[in-house]
Design an enzyme around this catalytic site. Structure first.
Site, short mmCIF file in Angstrom:
data_model
loop_
_atom_site.label_atom_id
_atom_site.label_comp_id
_atom_site.label_asym_id
_atom_site.label_seq_id
_atom_site.Cartn_x
_atom_site.Cartn_y
_atom_site.Cartn_z
N LYS A 65 0.84 -1.21 0.00
CA LYS A 65 0.00 0.00 0.00
C LYS A 65 0.88 1.26 0.00
O LYS A 65 0.71 2.15 -0.83
CB LYS A 65 -0.93 0.02 1.23
CG LYS A 65 -1.89 -1.16 1.29
CD LYS A 65 -2.83 -1.08 2.48
CE LYS A 65 -2.16 -1.20 3.84
NZ LYS A 65 -1.50 -2.50 4.10
N ARG A 88 -1.46 -8.61 13.31
CA ARG A 88 -1.87 -7.68 12.24
C ARG A 88 -2.63 -8.41 11.15
O ARG A 88 -3.63 -7.91 10.63
CB ARG A 88 -0.63 -6.97 11.67
CG ARG A 88 -0.09 -5.89 12.60
CD ARG A 88 1.34 -5.52 12.29
NE ARG A 88 1.55 -4.95 10.99
CZ ARG A 88 2.75 -4.85 10.39
NH1 ARG A 88 3.84 -5.31 11.00
NH2 ARG A 88 2.85 -4.31 9.21
N ARG A 132 10.74 -1.14 11.19
CA ARG A 132 9.58 -0.70 11.98
C ARG A 132 9.43 -1.59 13.21
O ARG A 132 9.63 -2.79 13.12
CB ARG A 132 8.32 -0.79 11.09
CG ARG A 132 7.69 0.55 10.84
CD ARG A 132 6.66 0.47 9.77
NE ARG A 132 5.49 -0.32 10.13
CZ ARG A 132 4.41 -0.42 9.37
NH1 ARG A 132 4.35 0.21 8.22
NH2 ARG A 132 3.38 -1.15 9.74
N ARG A 152 -10.45 0.58 7.88
CA ARG A 152 -10.04 -0.78 8.25
C ARG A 152 -11.13 -1.53 8.99
O ARG A 152 -10.94 -2.71 9.32
CB ARG A 152 -8.83 -0.71 9.17
CG ARG A 152 -7.51 -0.71 8.47
CD ARG A 152 -6.46 -0.49 9.53
NE ARG A 152 -5.32 -1.33 9.36
CZ ARG A 152 -4.18 -0.91 8.84
NH1 ARG A 152 -4.04 0.31 8.41
NH2 ARG A 152 -3.18 -1.73 8.75
N ARG A 176 11.57 -5.69 5.37
CA ARG A 176 11.32 -4.27 5.07
C ARG A 176 12.19 -3.34 5.92
O ARG A 176 12.43 -3.59 7.09
CB ARG A 176 9.85 -3.93 5.32
CG ARG A 176 9.58 -2.44 5.17
CD ARG A 176 8.13 -2.11 5.11
NE ARG A 176 7.41 -2.58 6.28
CZ ARG A 176 6.11 -2.47 6.42
NH1 ARG A 176 5.39 -1.93 5.47
NH2 ARG A 176 5.52 -2.93 7.50
P1 AP5 Z 1 4.70 -1.67 1.88
O1 AP5 Z 1 4.41 -0.77 0.72
O2 AP5 Z 1 5.43 -1.09 3.02
O3 AP5 Z 1 3.38 -2.43 2.35
P2 AP5 Z 1 2.11 -1.90 3.13
O4 AP5 Z 1 0.92 -2.53 2.49
O5 AP5 Z 1 2.13 -0.41 3.24
O6 AP5 Z 1 2.35 -2.61 4.53
P3 AP5 Z 1 2.18 -2.05 6.02
O7 AP5 Z 1 2.94 -2.98 6.90
O8 AP5 Z 1 2.52 -0.59 6.07
O9 AP5 Z 1 0.67 -2.25 6.23
P4 AP5 Z 1 -0.07 -2.23 7.56
O10 AP5 Z 1 -1.46 -2.17 7.08
O11 AP5 Z 1 0.27 -3.34 8.46
O12 AP5 Z 1 0.53 -0.93 8.30
P5 AP5 Z 1 -0.03 0.52 8.59
O13 AP5 Z 1 1.11 1.43 8.71
O14 AP5 Z 1 -1.12 0.87 7.68
O15 AP5 Z 1 5.51 -2.91 1.28
C1 AP5 Z 1 5.99 -3.94 2.11
C2 AP5 Z 1 7.38 -4.40 1.64
O16 AP5 Z 1 7.23 -5.08 0.38
C3 AP5 Z 1 8.36 -3.27 1.40
O17 AP5 Z 1 9.62 -3.67 1.84
C4 AP5 Z 1 8.33 -3.05 -0.12
O18 AP5 Z 1 9.55 -2.59 -0.57
C5 AP5 Z 1 8.04 -4.46 -0.63
N1 AP5 Z 1 7.24 -4.45 -1.88
C6 AP5 Z 1 6.01 -3.85 -2.03
N2 AP5 Z 1 5.53 -4.06 -3.27
C7 AP5 Z 1 6.45 -4.84 -3.91
C8 AP5 Z 1 6.51 -5.40 -5.22
N3 AP5 Z 1 5.54 -5.24 -6.14
N4 AP5 Z 1 7.60 -6.14 -5.53
C9 AP5 Z 1 8.60 -6.33 -4.62
N5 AP5 Z 1 8.60 -5.82 -3.38
C10 AP5 Z 1 7.53 -5.07 -3.01
O19 AP5 Z 1 -0.66 0.31 10.05
C11 AP5 Z 1 0.16 0.04 11.16
C12 AP5 Z 1 -0.68 -0.01 12.42
O20 AP5 Z 1 -1.30 1.28 12.65
C13 AP5 Z 1 -1.86 -0.99 12.42
O21 AP5 Z 1 -1.44 -2.29 12.78
C14 AP5 Z 1 -2.79 -0.34 13.45
O22 AP5 Z 1 -2.35 -0.61 14.76
C15 AP5 Z 1 -2.60 1.15 13.19
N6 AP5 Z 1 -3.57 1.69 12.20
C16 AP5 Z 1 -3.29 2.23 10.99
N7 AP5 Z 1 -4.41 2.59 10.33
C17 AP5 Z 1 -5.45 2.27 11.16
C18 AP5 Z 1 -6.86 2.37 11.04
N8 AP5 Z 1 -7.45 2.86 9.94
N9 AP5 Z 1 -7.62 1.92 12.09
C19 AP5 Z 1 -7.05 1.43 13.20
N10 AP5 Z 1 -5.73 1.29 13.37
C20 AP5 Z 1 -4.92 1.70 12.36
MG MG Z 2 2.25 0.97 4.82
#
Ligand code: AP5
Ligand code: MG
Length: 215
Positions: free
Chosen positions: A14, A172, A161, A89, A128
């Site tokens: 994402k 997660r 992270r 979410r 990552r």
């Molecule tokens: P990356 O782009 O970082 O993936 P991502 O989908 O952004 O993964 P996240 O871990 O950020 O998602 P998340 O939903 O757990 O975290 P968030 O910060 O939203 O890519 C991942 C890796 O793959 C990277 O190393 C990248 O280089 C590689 N990659 C990507 N695409 C590729 C490709 N095509 N080919 C090769 N490599 C590739 O949330 C964190 C926490 O915040 C949650 O757990 C929760 O506690 C809280 N939170 C956030 N939003 C909310 C909400 N709306 N409600 C409640 N709690 C929330």
């Molecule tokens: Mg992310």
């Protein structure tokens, strides 16, 4: 108008794709995860609260998250569209967003659902590294920066992270399957969802996404 949601499990890409899409379309990238991490870095009360959930891989309560997005979407830079990453979410968040986006006259136009098999998600999360300054994601094997340990975009230091460990990832993923995956059906009813293959080369994936977002 491009009022977009990027959906997908942890590690689906994402953040990575959001940065590429928003730099092409010049719309703001709104990531609730990044906003919480910023609050944690600044040691604000919101950061302290968010950290108590994030460190366990649990979702931050809806009222807090919705309030944050409401404030962000009301800013001027969203008037020509926006891209949400990691929000909504839960069903409560999705319903709040429907109301909110209509109030500001920018209803959701597309939901891009990034599909990636679970074994790949685990490898991506464990490998990552993210920029301490701008949050841009990299990977130790798949997506290396030009200079090791340094962000290509802003020169910031690359770190791991805190929630990128196997135990937290398990919660997660559970939260995703239980609370977030059902939203695909919610948006399918509105006819705005398109699935994309998140294992593709990033440039090819961006082309697919541009085709989907073409008016
Ligand atoms: P990356 O782009 O970082 O993936 P991502 O989908 O952004 O993964 P996240 O871990 O950020 O998602 P998340 O939903 O757990 O975290 P968030 O910060 O939203 O890519 C991942 C890796 O793959 C990277 O190393 C990248 O280089 C590689 N990659 C990507 N695409 C590729 C490709 N095509 N080919 C090769 N490599 C590739 O949330 C964190 C926490 O915040 C949650 O757990 C929760 O506690 C809280 N939170 C956030 N939003 C909310 C909400 N709306 N409600 C409640 N709690 C929330
Ligand atoms: Mg992310």
């Amino acid at each position: 108008m491009k009022n977009i949601i990027l959906m997908g499990p942890p590690g689906a890409g994402k953040g990575t794709n959001a940065k590429r899409i928003t730099s092409f379309y010049k719309i703001p990238h709104i990531s609730t995860g990044d906003m919480f991490r910023e609050a944690i870095k600044n040691k604000t009360p919101l950061g302290e609260l968010a950290n108590s959930y994030m460190s366990k891989g649990l979702l931050v309560p809806d009222e807090v998250t919705i309030g944050l997005v409401k404030e962000r979407l009301s800013k001027d830079d969203c008037k020509d569209g926006y891209l949400l990453d990691g929000f909504p979410r839960t069903l409560v968040q999705a319903e709040a967003l429907t109301k909110l986006s209509e109030e500001i006259n920018r209803p959701i136009t597309s939901v891009i659902n990034i599909i990636v098999p679970e074994d790949i998600l685990i490898d991506r999360i464990c490998g990552r590294r993210v920029c301490k300054v701008c949050g841009a994601p990299y990977h130790v094997r798949n997506l290396k920066p030009k200079v090791e340990g340094v962000c290509d975009l802003c020169g910031g230091e690359l770190v791991q992270r805190k929630d990128d460990n196997e135990e937290t990832l398990k919660s997660r993923l559970e939260e995703y399957h239980k609370q977030t995956e059902p939203l695909i059906a919610y948006y399918n009813k509105l006819g705005v969802v398109t699935d994309v293959d998140g294992t593709k080369d990033l440039d090819l994936l961006l082309e697919d996404i541009k085709t989907i977002l073409k008016d």
